[in-house]
Design an enzyme around this catalytic site. Structure first.
Site, PDB file in Angstrom:
ATOM      1  N   HIS A   1       0.964  -1.109   0.220  1.00  9.65           N
ATOM      2  CA  HIS A   1      -0.115  -0.061   0.010  1.00  9.65           C
ATOM      3  C   HIS A   1       0.878   1.221   0.001  1.00  9.65           C
ATOM      4  O   HIS A   1       1.964   1.110   0.505  1.00  9.65           O
ATOM      5  CB  HIS A   1      -0.975  -0.013   1.166  1.00  9.65           C
ATOM      6  CG  HIS A   1      -0.476  -0.085   2.554  1.00  9.65           C
ATOM      7  ND1 HIS A   1       0.075  -1.815   2.971  1.00  9.65           N
ATOM      8  CD2 HIS A   1       0.196   0.462   3.555  1.00  9.65           C
ATOM      9  CE1 HIS A   1       0.659  -1.575   4.094  1.00  9.65           C
ATOM     10  NE2 HIS A   1       0.572  -0.164   4.545  1.00  9.65           N
TER      11      HIS A   1
ATOM     12  N   HIS B   1       0.751   4.992   1.451  1.00 11.07           N
ATOM     13  CA  HIS B   1      -0.067   6.038   2.235  1.00 11.07           C
ATOM     14  C   HIS B   1       0.084   7.220   1.302  1.00 11.07           C
ATOM     15  O   HIS B   1       1.112   7.793   0.945  1.00 11.07           O
ATOM     16  CB  HIS B   1       0.842   6.376   3.498  1.00 11.07           C
ATOM     17  CG  HIS B   1       0.821   5.163   4.342  1.00 11.07           C
ATOM     18  ND1 HIS B   1      -0.169   4.971   5.360  1.00 11.07           N
ATOM     19  CD2 HIS B   1       1.425   4.095   4.361  1.00 11.07           C
ATOM     20  CE1 HIS B   1       0.093   3.801   6.022  1.00 11.07           C
ATOM     21  NE2 HIS B   1       1.110   3.192   5.635  1.00 11.07           N
TER      22      HIS B   1
HETATM   23  P1  AMP Z   1       1.585   0.148   7.562  1.00 15.21           P
HETATM   24  O1  AMP Z   1       1.808   0.328   8.980  1.00 15.21           O
HETATM   25  O2  AMP Z   1       2.463   0.887   6.500  1.00 15.21           O
HETATM   26  O3  AMP Z   1       1.611  -1.396   7.173  1.00 15.21           O
HETATM   27  O4  AMP Z   1       0.070   0.676   7.058  1.00 15.21           O
HETATM   28  C1  AMP Z   1      -0.958  -0.026   7.450  1.00 15.21           C
HETATM   29  C2  AMP Z   1      -2.076   1.106   7.539  1.00 15.21           C
HETATM   30  O5  AMP Z   1      -3.210   0.253   7.371  1.00 15.21           O
HETATM   31  C3  AMP Z   1      -2.078   1.646   8.928  1.00 15.21           C
HETATM   32  O6  AMP Z   1      -2.029   3.080   8.741  1.00 15.21           O
HETATM   33  C4  AMP Z   1      -3.616   1.027   9.405  1.00 15.21           C
HETATM   34  O7  AMP Z   1      -4.262   2.361  10.071  1.00 15.21           O
HETATM   35  C5  AMP Z   1      -4.131   0.975   8.029  1.00 15.21           C
HETATM   36  N1  AMP Z   1      -5.577  -0.080   8.361  1.00 15.21           N
HETATM   37  C6  AMP Z   1      -5.284  -1.139   8.876  1.00 15.21           C
HETATM   38  N2  AMP Z   1      -6.557  -1.890   8.831  1.00 15.21           N
HETATM   39  C7  AMP Z   1      -7.240  -0.899   8.005  1.00 15.21           C
HETATM   40  C8  AMP Z   1      -8.837  -1.026   7.489  1.00 15.21           C
HETATM   41  N3  AMP Z   1      -9.557  -2.129   7.892  1.00 15.21           N
HETATM   42  N4  AMP Z   1      -9.558  -0.033   7.035  1.00 15.21           N
HETATM   43  C9  AMP Z   1      -8.408   0.947   6.606  1.00 15.21           C
HETATM   44  N5  AMP Z   1      -7.195   1.035   7.054  1.00 15.21           N
HETATM   45  C10 AMP Z   1      -6.671   0.137   7.850  1.00 15.21           C
END
Ligand code: AMP
Ligand code: ZN
Length: 134
Positions: free
Chosen positions: A99, A101
């Site tokens: 993903h 951000h």
């Molecule tokens: P990372 O730590 O870079 O892997 O980012 C993962 C991101 O996914 C975090 O910012 C979480 O807040 C976000 N996240 C986790 N579960 C969900 C969800 N069900 N819907 C939207 N965002 C999510």
């Protein structure tokens, strides 16, 4: 992929505030936003991280991130944008489906990176998502 939260979002099995979608990617709101309008861009096809994603899906994610960044400026009044990818646990990756951000920045906002994730206000997240999707 079974047990992958973001594959669940692509499939529609897990709720998400989607803001844009194309053939290869989906953009949706992060539920622990670093700033107003914080969105994530993912490929529809599962890939663990930056090193595993196909070049075609990576390019598609980058283009979708550019589109969402433009929306953040136009619809939310962002003054700038941080585009961040975490690849691997030691780089802060916590969800193992690639993903990007897309983090809108506002003049003088207090964000320090890395941010400390905390639950957001769902109504506010939805409102920002609707502004980005419009
Ligand atoms: P990372 O730590 O870079 O892997 O980012 C993962 C991101 O996914 C975090 O910012 C979480 O807040 C976000 N996240 C986790 N579960 C969900 C969800 N069900 N819907 C939207 N965002 C999510
Ligand atoms: Zn997945």
């Amino acid at each position: 992929m079974a047990d992958c939260i973001f594959c669940g979002i692509v499939a529609g099995d897990i709720p998400a505030t989607k803001v844009a979608e194309d053939e290869r990617t989906v953009a949706f709101m992060d539920i622990n936003p670093a700033t107003r309008g914080h969105a994530l861009v993912i490929p529809k096809r599962h890939a663990t991280d930056l090193l595993e994603i196909s070049p075609e899906d990576l390019a598609a994610c980058a283009q979708m991130a550019q589109r969402v960044a433009q929306k953040a400026k136009d619809a939310l009044g962002a003054d700038g944008v941080n585009l961040i990818n975490s690849c691997g646990p030691d780089a802060w990756q916590t969800v193992f489906h690639f993903h990007l951000h897309v983090i809108p920045r506002y003049k003088g906002d207090p964000l320090k990176l890395p941010w400390v994730p905390g639950p957001g206000d769902m109504d506010e997240i939805k409102a920002a998502g609707e502004a980005l999707a419009a």
